[in-house]
Design an enzyme around this catalytic site. Structure first.
Site, PDB file in Angstrom:
ATOM      1  N   VAL A  26      -0.457  54.167  40.981  1.00 11.54           N
ATOM      2  CA  VAL A  26       0.232  54.197  42.375  1.00 11.54           C
ATOM      3  C   VAL A  26      -0.849  52.971  42.893  1.00 11.54           C
ATOM      4  O   VAL A  26      -0.234  52.249  43.840  1.00 11.54           O
ATOM      5  CB  VAL A  26       0.455  54.412  43.195  1.00 11.54           C
ATOM      6  CG1 VAL A  26      -0.416  55.846  43.169  1.00 11.54           C
ATOM      7  CG2 VAL A  26       1.501  54.269  44.167  1.00 11.54           C
ATOM      8  N   ALA A  27      -1.468  53.119  42.926  1.00  8.55           N
ATOM      9  CA  ALA A  27      -2.840  52.329  43.187  1.00  8.55           C
ATOM     10  C   ALA A  27      -3.770  51.342  42.609  1.00  8.55           C
ATOM     11  O   ALA A  27      -3.750  51.295  41.669  1.00  8.55           O
ATOM     12  CB  ALA A  27      -4.208  53.414  43.065  1.00  8.55           C
ATOM     13  N   TYR A  28      -2.801  50.007  42.636  1.00  2.00           N
ATOM     14  CA  TYR A  28      -2.337  48.630  41.860  1.00  2.00           C
ATOM     15  C   TYR A  28      -3.695  48.097  42.215  1.00  2.00           C
ATOM     16  O   TYR A  28      -4.213  48.075  43.777  1.00  2.00           O
ATOM     17  CB  TYR A  28      -1.263  48.026  42.480  1.00  2.00           C
ATOM     18  CG  TYR A  28      -0.693  47.874  41.742  1.00  2.00           C
ATOM     19  CD1 TYR A  28       0.774  48.704  41.911  1.00  2.00           C
ATOM     20  CD2 TYR A  28       0.249  47.001  41.325  1.00  2.00           C
ATOM     21  CE1 TYR A  28       1.849  49.066  40.688  1.00  2.00           C
ATOM     22  CE2 TYR A  28       2.201  47.102  40.606  1.00  2.00           C
ATOM     23  CZ  TYR A  28       1.880  48.167  40.052  1.00  2.00           C
ATOM     24  OH  TYR A  28       3.663  48.289  39.677  1.00  2.00           O
ATOM     25  N   GLU A  33       1.016  52.469  34.180  1.00  2.00           N
ATOM     26  CA  GLU A  33       1.093  51.970  35.364  1.00  2.00           C
ATOM     27  C   GLU A  33       0.414  53.059  36.486  1.00  2.00           C
ATOM     28  O   GLU A  33       0.577  54.229  36.054  1.00  2.00           O
ATOM     29  CB  GLU A  33       2.413  51.391  36.084  1.00  2.00           C
ATOM     30  CG  GLU A  33       3.225  50.514  35.999  1.00  2.00           C
ATOM     31  CD  GLU A  33       4.047  50.377  36.198  1.00  2.00           C
ATOM     32  OE1 GLU A  33       4.709  49.148  36.163  1.00  2.00           O
ATOM     33  OE2 GLU A  33       4.889  50.996  36.647  1.00  2.00           O
ATOM     34  N   ASN A  45       2.062  50.426  27.731  1.00  2.00           N
ATOM     35  CA  ASN A  45       1.447  50.247  29.267  1.00  2.00           C
ATOM     36  C   ASN A  45       1.529  51.231  30.248  1.00  2.00           C
ATOM     37  O   ASN A  45       2.210  52.090  29.812  1.00  2.00           O
ATOM     38  CB  ASN A  45       1.930  48.798  30.394  1.00  2.00           C
ATOM     39  CG  ASN A  45       3.512  49.163  30.420  1.00  2.00           C
ATOM     40  OD1 ASN A  45       3.880  48.972  29.570  1.00  2.00           O
ATOM     41  ND2 ASN A  45       4.393  48.500  30.919  1.00  2.00           N
ATOM     42  N   CYS A  85      -1.508  38.929  29.556  1.00  2.00           N
ATOM     43  CA  CYS A  85      -1.650  38.199  30.566  1.00  2.00           C
ATOM     44  C   CYS A  85      -3.478  37.415  30.734  1.00  2.00           C
ATOM     45  O   CYS A  85      -4.198  37.942  29.330  1.00  2.00           O
ATOM     46  CB  CYS A  85      -2.530  39.686  31.929  1.00  2.00           C
ATOM     47  SG  CYS A  85      -3.205  40.731  31.003  1.00  2.00           S
ATOM     48  N   GLU A 141      -1.790  45.933  25.199  1.00  2.00           N
ATOM     49  CA  GLU A 141      -3.045  45.370  24.929  1.00  2.00           C
ATOM     50  C   GLU A 141      -4.546  45.670  24.802  1.00  2.00           C
ATOM     51  O   GLU A 141      -5.362  46.798  24.129  1.00  2.00           O
ATOM     52  CB  GLU A 141      -3.241  43.721  25.137  1.00  2.00           C
ATOM     53  CG  GLU A 141      -1.766  43.159  24.567  1.00  2.00           C
ATOM     54  CD  GLU A 141      -0.661  42.559  26.094  1.00  2.00           C
ATOM     55  OE1 GLU A 141      -0.092  41.892  25.887  1.00  2.00           O
ATOM     56  OE2 GLU A 141      -1.244  43.754  26.997  1.00  2.00           O
ATOM     57  N   CYS A 168      -6.585  40.664  29.246  1.00  2.00           N
ATOM     58  CA  CYS A 168      -5.820  40.936  27.660  1.00  2.00           C
ATOM     59  C   CYS A 168      -6.228  39.613  26.494  1.00  2.00           C
ATOM     60  O   CYS A 168      -6.692  40.092  26.278  1.00  2.00           O
ATOM     61  CB  CYS A 168      -4.732  41.607  27.747  1.00  2.00           C
ATOM     62  SG  CYS A 168      -4.526  43.149  28.100  1.00  2.00           S
TER      63      CYS A 168
END
Length: 133
Positions: free
Chosen positions: A43-45, A41, A39, A83, A52, A86
């Site tokens: 900062v801009a979710y 990440e 994964n 999730c 996956e 995925c």
């Protein structure tokens, strides 16, 4: 190569400065080749990438489009399933009976299949009449 070892190894490369929740995934393609993802990440979710999805992207980038086995590992009390997005991605490239191993860094494992993770998945079958008037 063991999918669990591949997923465990790539998990260490996860970029998770916000959640600190590292996930590793490994998939075996029809050719037998193993592709991995972790994964990443942002900062801009929600602009991050799941482990996956990264493994699937690596497989497709290598010219393959069928997966035959999946393994996902995370540091969690119980094995962590993919999730919803995925699950649909796995169903795009793997048959319902493809085995999926979900594992924890403490050694717990849960075995399932893509079909069990995503019953009633949306597929090309649903689009057979698309474009017809």
């Amino acid at each position: 190569m063991s999918l669990l070892k591949a997923a465990t190894d790539v998990r260490e490369n996860a970029y998770v400065p916000y959640s600190h929740f590292k996930v590793g995934a490994a998939i075996r393609a029809a050719s037998g080749a193993v592709y991995v993802g972790c994964n990443v990440e942002n900062v801009a979710y929600p602009e991050g990438t799941c482990a996956e999805a990264g493994a699937i992207a690596a497989m497709v980038a290598a010219g393959e489009t069928e997966l035959t086995e999946v393994c996902v590992i995370a540091d969690s009390p119980e094995p962590v399933p993919p999730c919803g997005g995925c699950r649909q991605k796995l169903a795009e490239f793997g048959r319902h009976e493809v085995p999926v191993t979900l594992a924890t860094t403490a050694g717990k494992q849960f075995s399932t299949t893509i079909g069990a993770l995503l019953p009633g998945s949306f597929s090309v079958h649903h689009m057979t009449l698309a474009g017809r008037d």
